[in-house]
Design a protein around this motif. Structure first.
Motif, PDB file in Angstrom:
ATOM      1  N   LEU A   1      39.673  57.858  45.328  1.00 45.98           N
ATOM      2  CA  LEU A   1      40.655  57.339  45.434  1.00 45.98           C
ATOM      3  C   LEU A   1      40.921  55.986  45.573  1.00 45.98           C
ATOM      4  O   LEU A   1      41.919  54.555  45.148  1.00 45.98           O
ATOM      5  CB  LEU A   1      41.403  58.351  46.968  1.00 45.98           C
ATOM      6  CG  LEU A   1      42.897  57.762  47.248  1.00 45.98           C
ATOM      7  CD1 LEU A   1      43.955  57.932  46.503  1.00 45.98           C
ATOM      8  CD2 LEU A   1      43.195  57.929  48.669  1.00 45.98           C
ATOM      9  N   GLU A   2      39.243  55.101  46.170  1.00 45.93           N
ATOM     10  CA  GLU A   2      39.436  53.833  46.457  1.00 45.93           C
ATOM     11  C   GLU A   2      39.477  53.672  45.063  1.00 45.93           C
ATOM     12  O   GLU A   2      39.502  52.321  45.025  1.00 45.93           O
ATOM     13  CB  GLU A   2      38.063  53.744  47.504  1.00 45.93           C
ATOM     14  CG  GLU A   2      38.085  54.056  48.562  1.00 45.93           C
ATOM     15  CD  GLU A   2      36.934  54.890  49.369  1.00 45.93           C
ATOM     16  OE1 GLU A   2      35.739  53.956  48.915  1.00 45.93           O
ATOM     17  OE2 GLU A   2      36.598  55.103  50.477  1.00 45.93           O
ATOM     18  N   THR A   3      38.711  54.366  44.072  1.00 48.27           N
ATOM     19  CA  THR A   3      38.186  53.983  42.533  1.00 48.27           C
ATOM     20  C   THR A   3      39.938  53.595  42.264  1.00 48.27           C
ATOM     21  O   THR A   3      39.722  52.351  41.602  1.00 48.27           O
ATOM     22  CB  THR A   3      37.927  54.333  42.124  1.00 48.27           C
ATOM     23  OG1 THR A   3      36.472  54.643  42.625  1.00 48.27           O
ATOM     24  CG2 THR A   3      37.696  53.808  40.724  1.00 48.27           C
ATOM     25  N   MET A   4      40.821  54.299  42.270  1.00 46.40           N
ATOM     26  CA  MET A   4      41.717  54.204  41.731  1.00 46.40           C
ATOM     27  C   MET A   4      43.334  53.198  42.717  1.00 46.40           C
ATOM     28  O   MET A   4      43.410  52.601  42.133  1.00 46.40           O
ATOM     29  CB  MET A   4      42.556  55.669  41.564  1.00 46.40           C
ATOM     30  CG  MET A   4      41.924  56.597  40.728  1.00 46.40           C
ATOM     31  SD  MET A   4      41.484  55.754  38.981  1.00 46.40           S
ATOM     32  CE  MET A   4      43.020  55.742  38.713  1.00 46.40           C
ATOM     33  N   ILE A   5      42.815  53.006  43.618  1.00 52.16           N
ATOM     34  CA  ILE A   5      43.733  52.044  44.633  1.00 52.16           C
ATOM     35  C   ILE A   5      43.134  50.663  44.165  1.00 52.16           C
ATOM     36  O   ILE A   5      43.958  50.021  43.988  1.00 52.16           O
ATOM     37  CB  ILE A   5      43.317  51.780  45.619  1.00 52.16           C
ATOM     38  CG1 ILE A   5      44.415  53.466  46.567  1.00 52.16           C
ATOM     39  CG2 ILE A   5      43.972  50.888  46.563  1.00 52.16           C
ATOM     40  CD1 ILE A   5      43.758  54.173  47.941  1.00 52.16           C
ATOM     41  N   MET A   6      41.739  49.864  43.579  1.00 49.34           N
ATOM     42  CA  MET A   6      41.308  49.439  43.253  1.00 49.34           C
ATOM     43  C   MET A   6      41.904  48.858  42.228  1.00 49.34           C
ATOM     44  O   MET A   6      42.123  47.735  42.084  1.00 49.34           O
ATOM     45  CB  MET A   6      39.684  49.215  43.476  1.00 49.34           C
ATOM     46  CG  MET A   6      39.229  48.002  43.375  1.00 49.34           C
ATOM     47  SD  MET A   6      38.687  47.532  41.088  1.00 49.34           S
ATOM     48  CE  MET A   6      37.973  49.373  40.860  1.00 49.34           C
ATOM     49  N   LYS A   7      41.804  49.827  41.378  1.00 51.07           N
ATOM     50  CA  LYS A   7      42.405  49.264  39.705  1.00 51.07           C
ATOM     51  C   LYS A   7      43.944  48.985  39.184  1.00 51.07           C
ATOM     52  O   LYS A   7      43.945  48.231  39.128  1.00 51.07           O
ATOM     53  CB  LYS A   7      41.976  50.833  38.870  1.00 51.07           C
ATOM     54  CG  LYS A   7      40.563  51.144  38.268  1.00 51.07           C
ATOM     55  CD  LYS A   7      40.393  51.960  37.452  1.00 51.07           C
ATOM     56  CE  LYS A   7      38.560  52.001  36.793  1.00 51.07           C
ATOM     57  NZ  LYS A   7      38.928  52.195  35.699  1.00 51.07           N
TER      58      LYS A   7
END
Length: 161
Positions: free
Chosen positions: A100-106
């Motif tokens: 989730l953190e990765t997708m938010i960052m992207k």
């Protein structure tokens, strides 16, 4: 035991692993109502035609694919998070939070969106709890008609990023 994760873009070799993640028809429905159990690589590829940033999370020590998600419906300052799934062997070990953190960052850095949206079915209490814990707030709902004539409430959630 805490595992260390990394992320990368989806490659064709990942499709078989991702196809094995859903453990039931219900679980696959939560990933996407468009999928039919059992999930196949072809179903994932077909859905990717309208998706962005297909991303996998890998276990750093073994390079094993353990989670997957993508983005879709990018319009202006909004996009949607979709097809979130974590291998059942890595649930409860921080992989979903890392995904989730990765997708938010992207969404924030690549697409510069201000809001990330997602849909979560009302019967998916584990998903609703997880997204709420990570700051998503319900902002709408719709009734989804299922093939068997039943209906399910789909809760749309929003995170301001």
């Amino acid at each position: 035991m805490k595992f260390v994760y990394s992320y990368r873009s989806l490659i064709n070799d990942d499709l078989k692993d991702i196809s094995s993640f859903p453990q039931s028809d219900e679980e696959l429905f939560y990933v996407s109502p468009q999928f039919k159990y059992p999930l196949t690589p072809d179903q994932i590829v077909k859905l990717l035609e309208n998706r962005y940033e297909p991303t996998v999370i890998v276990h750093k020590e073994s390079d094993q694919v353990i989670a997957y998600a993508n983005l879709y419906d990018y319009k202006g300052d909004v996009c949607w998070l979709g097809n979130v799934i974590v291998s059942n062997h890595f649930r409860g070990q921080g992989a979903s939070s890392y995904l989730l953190e990765t997708m938010i960052m992207k969404a924030k850095s690549i697409y510069r969106v201000k809001n990330l949206l997602l849909s979560c079915h009302s019967t998916n209490s584990r998903g609703l709890t997880f997204y709420h814990k990570h700051g998503f707030k319900p902002n709408d709902m719709r009734i989804t008609n299922l093939e068997d004539g039943k209906r399910i409430i789909t809760i749309q959630m929003k995170l301001e990023i």
